[in-house]
Enzyme design. Structure first.
Site, PDB file in Angstrom:
ATOM      1  CG  ASN A  47      21.632  10.700  16.801  1.00 11.06           C
ATOM      2  OD1 ASN A  47      21.299   9.497  17.332  1.00 11.06           O
ATOM      3  ND2 ASN A  47      22.656  11.191  16.674  1.00 11.06           N
ATOM      4  CB  ILE A  48      18.390  10.292  11.276  1.00 12.51           C
ATOM      5  CG1 ILE A  48      17.502   9.182  11.880  1.00 12.51           C
ATOM      6  CG2 ILE A  48      18.725   9.675   9.919  1.00 12.51           C
ATOM      7  CD1 ILE A  48      15.874   9.040  11.512  1.00 12.51           C
ATOM      8  CD  GLU A  49      25.520  12.341  13.137  1.00 13.32           C
ATOM      9  OE1 GLU A  49      26.460  12.058  12.595  1.00 13.32           O
ATOM     10  OE2 GLU A  49      25.544  12.910  14.544  1.00 13.32           O
ATOM     11  CB  CYS A  58      17.357  15.596  17.555  1.00 14.60           C
ATOM     12  SG  CYS A  58      18.611  16.884  17.559  1.00 14.60           S
ATOM     13  CD  GLU A  60      16.143  14.662  21.851  1.00 15.24           C
ATOM     14  OE1 GLU A  60      16.540  14.274  20.821  1.00 15.24           O
ATOM     15  OE2 GLU A  60      16.811  15.398  22.891  1.00 15.24           O
ATOM     16  CB  CYS A  96      19.084  20.424  20.775  1.00 12.95           C
ATOM     17  SG  CYS A  96      17.782  20.346  19.515  1.00 12.95           S
ATOM     18  CB  CYS A  99      14.361  18.486  20.588  1.00 14.11           C
ATOM     19  SG  CYS A  99      15.128  17.810  19.212  1.00 14.11           S
TER      20      CYS A  99
HETATM   21  N1  THU Z   1      21.191  15.318  19.067  1.00 14.86           N
HETATM   22  C1  THU Z   1      19.909  14.663  19.425  1.00 14.86           C
HETATM   23  O1  THU Z   1      19.721  13.517  18.573  1.00 14.86           O
HETATM   24  N2  THU Z   1      19.529  15.276  20.478  1.00 14.86           N
HETATM   25  C2  THU Z   1      19.653  16.514  20.914  1.00 14.86           C
HETATM   26  O2  THU Z   1      18.740  16.939  21.819  1.00 14.86           O
HETATM   27  C3  THU Z   1      20.936  16.854  20.671  1.00 14.86           C
HETATM   28  C4  THU Z   1      21.566  16.331  19.687  1.00 14.86           C
HETATM   29  C5  THU Z   1      22.155  14.572  18.023  1.00 14.86           C
HETATM   30  C6  THU Z   1      22.211  15.185  16.810  1.00 14.86           C
HETATM   31  C7  THU Z   1      23.531  14.958  16.295  1.00 14.86           C
HETATM   32  O3  THU Z   1      23.195  13.565  15.706  1.00 14.86           O
HETATM   33  C8  THU Z   1      24.149  14.385  17.565  1.00 14.86           C
HETATM   34  O4  THU Z   1      23.372  14.498  18.696  1.00 14.86           O
HETATM   35  C9  THU Z   1      25.412  15.478  17.756  1.00 14.86           C
HETATM   36  O5  THU Z   1      24.983  16.598  17.884  1.00 14.86           O
END
Ligand code: THU
Length: 141
Positions: A47-49, A58, A60, A96, A99
């Site tokens: 994940n890259i915020e 996300c 995935e 999520c 994804c």
């Molecule tokens: N996140 C994912 O990488 N994959 C998911 O399917 C659900 C959420 C990440 C997004 C965000 O950086 C962190 O989890 C919290 O929501």
């Protein structure tokens, strides 16, 4: 075994490894994903915020977009592991909805979604179980 090339366990280990590359300074929730192609190649993602939260990608989708952009189109499984930063996963990290929709665009009925706490503690689903009655290309053709 999902195919003769790589086991679920090895795929999960790739997801656990790439989770360390996560950029998650806002949620402190890190996720790793490892996507297996039908030919046996693995594409990883984390994940890259972003300070503008909605821009976050996300794990995935990072893995899928890396693979798609390299020309891959056929996939057999994805392993996902997530949890609080620098801690081993304590729950299964389910993908999520966004994804799941990306997965349904690029996969078929045999695609496996593996959610893992460790390489020995995991669950395997078919995408159809996680995204029933889905909307896809066939709906608009
Ligand atoms: N996140 C994912 O990488 N994959 C998911 O399917 C659900 C959420 C990440 C997004 C965000 O950086 C962190 O989890 C919290 O929501």
């Amino acid at each position: 075994m999902i195919n003769e090339k790589i086991s679920f366990e090895k795929l999960i280990n790739r997801a656990l490894d790439i989770r360390k590359m996560s950029y998650a300074p806002y949620s402190n929730y890190t996720v790793g994903a490892a996507l297996l192609t039908e030919s046996g190649k693995v594409y990883t993602g984390c994940n890259i915020e972003n300070a503008s939260y909605g821009v976050t990608n996300c794990a995935e989708r990072t893995a899928f977009f890396k693979a798609i952009s390299e020309g891959e189109r056929k996939f057999s499984a994805i392993a996902i592991a997530g949890g609080i930063v620098e801690q081993a996963p304590v729950e299964y990290a389910y993908p999520c909805g966004v994804c799941r929709q990306v997965m349904q665009e690029f996969t078929n009925r045999n695609f496996n979604v593996i959610v893992a706490k460790s390489h020995t503690d995991y669950k395997v689903y078919r995408l159809e179980e996680l995204l029933p009655f889905s909307f896809g290309g066939e709906s608009i053709r």
